[in-house]
Design an enzyme around this catalytic site. Structure first.
Site, PDB file in Angstrom:
ATOM      1  N   ASP A 365       0.828  -1.210   0.000  1.00  0.00           N
ATOM      2  CA  ASP A 365       0.000   0.000   0.000  1.00  0.00           C
ATOM      3  C   ASP A 365       0.860   1.257   0.000  1.00  0.00           C
ATOM      4  OD1 ASP A 365      -2.544   1.037  -0.155  1.00  0.00           O
ATOM      5  OD2 ASP A 365      -2.840   1.158   2.011  1.00  0.00           O
ATOM      6  N   ASP A 443      -8.965  -1.682   2.590  1.00  0.00           N
ATOM      7  CA  ASP A 443      -8.796  -1.116   3.923  1.00  0.00           C
ATOM      8  C   ASP A 443      -9.811  -1.676   4.914  1.00  0.00           C
ATOM      9  OD1 ASP A 443      -6.772   0.473   2.862  1.00  0.00           O
ATOM     10  OD2 ASP A 443      -8.189   2.037   2.281  1.00  0.00           O
TER      11      ASP A 443
END
Length: 558
Positions: A365, A443
């Site tokens: 990420d 997420d």
């Protein structure tokens, strides 16, 4: 010289008052800092009893506007679109003095047009544009010379205003909107509830499997549900993350083709996930199935109705996916179902696998958000480019610069990989285009897999308080709050896993360490995977019910 004695209670009262004053000052500072001046503004047009409003773009630091309509000054509008006003030739000062002047964009800088208009006595300059509206700017030396408001408007909007004829009056104002938009609270609620429900569902399924194993003869055997996937090998985790990286890079280079493949897959997967979620709810409330047979096929009325509803919702979303006004509701509904089903279906076998997977995805990420802008042509991260689409330039501009299309455009295709909630306090969203708060499915799913593992571990140790599950959910809540706080303070999108992974992993490890169960928590399930079956692995130390120190091994209850 006399000394003054302050009683203990009085000193305490003074300290208490000081603390309250400090808190009030801090709250005021936070509130004031959360009020920002947008570069989009409103052009209020009135002609007789008719009033309309249009989107304009200005530069607040250069030519600030009033924050309310009542405080804004009203001026007559003068049409000078026959010129670009790069000089004052052919313009009579008496015609424009004390009025709002509309000219065409082009041939010279905005500052030059503003200086000419100002020298002619105009009070406001509006620049009509057939191109994308951008935040007007100038050289530093020019800023101090301009004392009249300057803004860009769509030329098609001006043509609509011109239809009203003579006597049009205009006001320009730019109300500030708060960074603390209610959409953030809605997004936080969606994320936390989805993670909590997914973890609870995973734990409930594990409890049912263990009960069915005991009922089946006490040998610890239990069939895995159809389609369930167990990640128990570090190599599989590394391969899984490598495939994600490869897919993201492919999406970056071949977005215009692969986006339709992902949309099709999402429609199928989300419809199936929604069916699974609704079917579980129906089972929970005890809704009957009402089976019937057709040519030796045993069909359930409930399943047919649910399938029709889920497929219809997915089709409606697929057909209207680019309609911003309301389709986000269906996308979020399908997204929640997708995340819940993913967390229930994918099982991490132990904490070691959780640490490896979440750590690798954290690096993934951060790399694709913060590092890739140094390698891309337009300086935009690969993650943002893929998430928002290559044509979503208005959402990717840096700082306070904005871009608003001058003409209606064909909606660009976007990947259905984010939760979207419109900004409720965006006063110009109906004029300049809707603005959204977004949160990626990853997420929710990635920390959710750890929450699901904690929920299953509570089942394995027979924890009535669900200490691991609740602690991990609280850690996720704190992590997502930290993510939004940093985003608001920095004014930039954040890789949420940068905050969520440390919060959840560290909290889970601390709980296991404090309870003296790190060995069991690290090793995980006492069941090994052999094909579709989960078989008791007697080589491992069995997990004990909470509060017990002894247990028989061969199928007897502890």
């Amino acid at each position: 010289m006399e000394s003054v004695f302050v009683p203990h209670k009085s000193r305490k009262a003074n300290v208490s008052k000081m603390e309250r004053a400090v808190r009030i000052v801090v709250l005021l500072a936070v509130f004031l800092s959360s009020e920002i001046n947008c570069q989009e503004a409103i052009l209020h047009v009135s002609h007789g009893n008719t009033e309309r409003e249009y989107c304009i773009v200005h530069n607040h630091s250069w030519t600030p506007l009033s924050q309310t309509l009542d405080a804004a000054l009203q001026y007559p509008l003068v049409n000078m679109t026959s010129t670009v006003l790069c000089n004052s030739s052919g313009v009579t000062p008496d015609v424009v003095k004390g009025k709002a002047l509309v000219v065409m964009r082009g041939d010279c800088d905005f500052s030059q047009k503003a200086l000419v208009a100002q020298s002619l006595g105009a009070t406001t300059l509006l620049i009509a544009s057939n191109r994308t509206l951008i935040t007007p700017s100038a050289n530093d030396s020019e800023y101090a010379k301009i004392h009249i408001p300057l803004a860009l408007m769509r030329y098609r909007d001006f043509l609509e205003v011109q239809v009203s004829g003579e006597g049009v009056q205009v006001k320009l104002y730019a109300p500030p909107h708060s960074k603390l938009d209610p959409s953030i609270a809605v997004m936080l609620l969606i994320a936390v509830v989805t993670v909590a429900l997914g973890g609870f569902w995973s734990g409930a399924c594990e409890r049912d499997r263990l009960k069915s194993g005991v009922a089946g003869g006490g040998r610890g055997e239990s069939k895995a549900e159809s389609g369930e996937l167990f990640l128990y090998s570090p190599l599989k985790v590394v391969v899984f993350v490598a495939l994600m990286c490869g897919m993201l890079v492919l999406m970056y280079f071949f977005y215009n083709v692969l986006v339709y493949v992902i949309i099709a897959i999402f429609c199928l997967a989300s419809a199936s996930a929604l069916f699974s979620c609704l079917d579980a709810v129906m089972d929970l409330i005890g809704c009957g199935t009402g089976s019937f047979s057709v040519r030796n096929w045993n069909l359930s009325v409930r399943s047919l109705i649910l399938a029709a509803v889920c497929i219809s919702i997915a089709v409606v979303w697929g057909v209207n996916r680019n309609e911003d006004r309301w389709i986000w509701i269906l996308q979020d509904l399908l997204g929640i179902a997708f995340c819940l089903n993913f967390m229930k279906t994918i099982s991490l076998s132990n904490f070691k696998i959780c640490v490896i997977l979440l750590s690798l995805l954290l690096v993934y990420d951060v790399f694709f958000v913060f590092i890739t802008p140094f390698f891309t042509k337009n300086g935009v991260s690969i993650m943002v480019q893929v998430a928002l689409g290559p044509d979503a330039s208005g959402e990717k501009t840096q700082g306070n610069m904005v871009e608003v299309p001058a003409e209606p455009q064909t909606p660009s295709e976007k990947l259905p990989v984010v939760m979207r909630v419109p900004r409720f306090s965006s006063w110009a969203q109906n004029l300049c285009g809707m603005q959204f708060s977004i949160l990626g499915y990853g997420d929710i799913i990635v920390p959710g897999l750890l929450v699901a593992y904690c929920s299953r571990f509570d089942v394995w140790i027979n924890s009535s308080k669900k200490i691991y599950f609740i602690s991990c959910c609280i850690a996720y809540l704190l992590g997502i709050i930290a993510t939004f706080a940093v985003m608001l303070l920095s004014g930039m999108g954040q890789p949420a896993l940068l905050y969520l992974v440390p919060f959840t992993l560290i909290t889970s490890a601390v709980v296991a360490g404090c309870r003296g169960e790190m060995r069991q928590f690290w090793a995980g399930t006492t069941y090994e995977v052999r094909g579709p079956e989960r078989v008791l692995d007697s080589s491992r130390e069995p997990l004990l019910p909470e509060g017990r120190t002894d247990c028989s091994v061969e199928g007897d209850k502890c």
